[in-house]
Design a protein around this motif. Sequence first.
Motif, PDB file in Angstrom:
ATOM      1  N   GLN A 182       0.597  -1.079   0.056  1.00 15.70           N
ATOM      2  CA  GLN A 182       0.601   0.074  -0.088  1.00 15.70           C
ATOM      3  C   GLN A 182       0.660   1.227   0.173  1.00 15.70           C
ATOM      4  N   ARG A 183       2.015   1.213   0.890  1.00 14.22           N
ATOM      5  CA  ARG A 183       3.113   2.141   0.635  1.00 14.22           C
ATOM      6  C   ARG A 183       3.561   2.244   0.292  1.00 14.22           C
ATOM      7  N   LEU A 184       3.599   1.718  -0.690  1.00 13.87           N
ATOM      8  CA  LEU A 184       4.923   1.728  -2.106  1.00 13.87           C
ATOM      9  C   LEU A 184       3.246   1.827  -3.163  1.00 13.87           C
ATOM     10  N   SER A 185       2.056   1.262  -3.246  1.00 15.13           N
ATOM     11  CA  SER A 185       1.487   2.228  -4.440  1.00 15.13           C
ATOM     12  C   SER A 185       1.374   3.879  -3.844  1.00 15.13           C
ATOM     13  N   GLU A 186       1.016   4.134  -3.061  1.00 10.43           N
ATOM     14  CA  GLU A 186       1.237   5.486  -2.623  1.00 10.43           C
ATOM     15  C   GLU A 186       2.268   6.340  -2.744  1.00 10.43           C
ATOM     16  N   TYR A 187       3.524   5.435  -2.374  1.00  7.94           N
ATOM     17  CA  TYR A 187       4.638   6.676  -3.278  1.00  7.94           C
ATOM     18  C   TYR A 187       4.770   6.497  -5.004  1.00  7.94           C
ATOM     19  N   LYS A 188       4.580   5.162  -5.248  1.00  6.72           N
ATOM     20  CA  LYS A 188       4.467   5.229  -6.414  1.00  6.72           C
ATOM     21  C   LYS A 188       3.885   6.880  -6.996  1.00  6.72           C
ATOM     22  N   TYR A 189       2.154   6.786  -6.956  1.00  9.81           N
ATOM     23  CA  TYR A 189       1.607   7.960  -7.139  1.00  9.81           C
ATOM     24  C   TYR A 189       2.317   9.063  -6.800  1.00  9.81           C
ATOM     25  N   PHE A 228       7.594  19.055 -15.247  1.00  9.69           N
ATOM     26  CA  PHE A 228       6.911  20.590 -15.842  1.00  9.69           C
ATOM     27  C   PHE A 228       8.078  21.683 -15.549  1.00  9.69           C
ATOM     28  N   THR A 229       8.350  21.458 -14.172  1.00  5.71           N
ATOM     29  CA  THR A 229       9.506  22.528 -13.924  1.00  5.71           C
ATOM     30  C   THR A 229      10.357  22.515 -14.483  1.00  5.71           C
ATOM     31  N   LYS A 230      10.892  21.575 -15.333  1.00  2.00           N
ATOM     32  CA  LYS A 230      12.253  22.009 -16.279  1.00  2.00           C
ATOM     33  C   LYS A 230      11.515  22.335 -17.307  1.00  2.00           C
ATOM     34  N   ARG A 231      10.511  22.234 -17.714  1.00  2.00           N
ATOM     35  CA  ARG A 231       9.798  23.073 -18.911  1.00  2.00           C
ATOM     36  C   ARG A 231       9.648  24.859 -18.593  1.00  2.00           C
ATOM     37  N   GLU A 232       9.510  24.983 -17.447  1.00  2.11           N
ATOM     38  CA  GLU A 232       9.371  26.113 -16.836  1.00  2.11           C
ATOM     39  C   GLU A 232      10.728  26.609 -16.718  1.00  2.11           C
ATOM     40  N   LEU A 233      12.012  25.982 -16.362  1.00  2.00           N
ATOM     41  CA  LEU A 233      13.049  26.344 -16.054  1.00  2.00           C
ATOM     42  C   LEU A 233      13.556  27.052 -17.636  1.00  2.00           C
ATOM     43  N   THR A 234      13.466  25.561 -18.202  1.00  3.32           N
ATOM     44  CA  THR A 234      14.719  26.072 -18.952  1.00  3.32           C
ATOM     45  C   THR A 234      13.570  27.554 -20.515  1.00  3.32           C
ATOM     46  N   SER A 235      12.384  27.872 -19.923  1.00  3.17           N
ATOM     47  CA  SER A 235      11.045  28.347 -20.514  1.00  3.17           C
ATOM     48  C   SER A 235      12.399  29.863 -19.786  1.00  3.17           C
ATOM     49  N   ILE A 236      11.856  29.673 -18.342  1.00  2.00           N
ATOM     50  CA  ILE A 236      13.150  31.192 -17.776  1.00  2.00           C
ATOM     51  C   ILE A 236      13.817  30.803 -18.248  1.00  2.00           C
ATOM     52  N   LYS A 237      14.852  30.369 -18.142  1.00  2.00           N
ATOM     53  CA  LYS A 237      16.421  30.700 -18.929  1.00  2.00           C
ATOM     54  C   LYS A 237      16.564  30.837 -19.865  1.00  2.00           C
ATOM     55  N   THR A 251       5.226  13.549  -8.728  1.00  2.00           N
ATOM     56  CA  THR A 251       6.052  14.391  -8.558  1.00  2.00           C
ATOM     57  C   THR A 251       7.103  14.314 -10.152  1.00  2.00           C
ATOM     58  N   LEU A 252       7.505  13.512 -10.309  1.00  2.00           N
ATOM     59  CA  LEU A 252       7.771  13.255 -11.958  1.00  2.00           C
ATOM     60  C   LEU A 252       7.617  14.216 -12.985  1.00  2.00           C
ATOM     61  N   LEU A 253       5.853  14.429 -12.919  1.00  2.00           N
ATOM     62  CA  LEU A 253       5.014  14.987 -13.587  1.00  2.00           C
ATOM     63  C   LEU A 253       5.659  16.776 -13.453  1.00  2.00           C
ATOM     64  N   LEU A 254       5.482  17.203 -12.099  1.00  2.00           N
ATOM     65  CA  LEU A 254       5.546  18.724 -11.584  1.00  2.00           C
ATOM     66  C   LEU A 254       7.500  18.815 -12.707  1.00  2.00           C
TER      67      LEU A 254
END
Length: 198
Positions: free
Chosen positions: A129-136, A147-156, A141-144
């Motif tokens: 159950q914890r693994l499922s939660e961590y995976k979620y 998204f942050t990488k794209r934003e940082l690239t755009s800001i750069k 986090t991966l999506l974030l």
Amino acid sequence: MDRHIPMHALPKEIQQMSPEETVCKYCGVSYLILHEFKAMEEKLKAVQEELKFYQGSIEREKRLQEKLQSLSQEFEKYKTDSESKKERVQHASMQLKKQQNEFQRVQKELSHLQLELKIKQKQSQVFSQRLSEYKYFWNKTLLLLTFTKRELTSIKYEINDNFQNWTSLKGEVFLQIKSISDTALAGTKGYLKKKKTL
């Protein structure tokens, strides 16, 4: 052979009979004696049969003795076998008792392992159950991060553009300052010359 002695006297009717009536006319023997002879012959036959039986009994006794000796030997053999089997049964009983003790020990160990398995299964369910939660959360986090990488690239890129603009603007500002400075310096020199001439 016992002699037959009459226990009771002859009946009076027979005692009163004449000898002609009590004697056989053919052989001349008294009917009473003839009867006694017949009884004696029957007894003799019985005694002869008994004698034959006893004559055969010696051989039978000998055979019985041999049979008894054979049976006695067989009995001793069976007794020895029985003692041997009794020892084997005792040994087998001890082995069975050891096996039962070992079985009980293994059964206790199995119960303990089953209990541990249940605990591990519960822990595994919790971890799953914890693994499922961590995976979620990981996916989130991966999506974030993506998204942050794209934003940082755009800001750069935006900062880079701003820096280039700033650099060109700085050059222009520097040229304007120099021009103003040169103009001011020329004005100051002209002013000083005028002042000297006055």
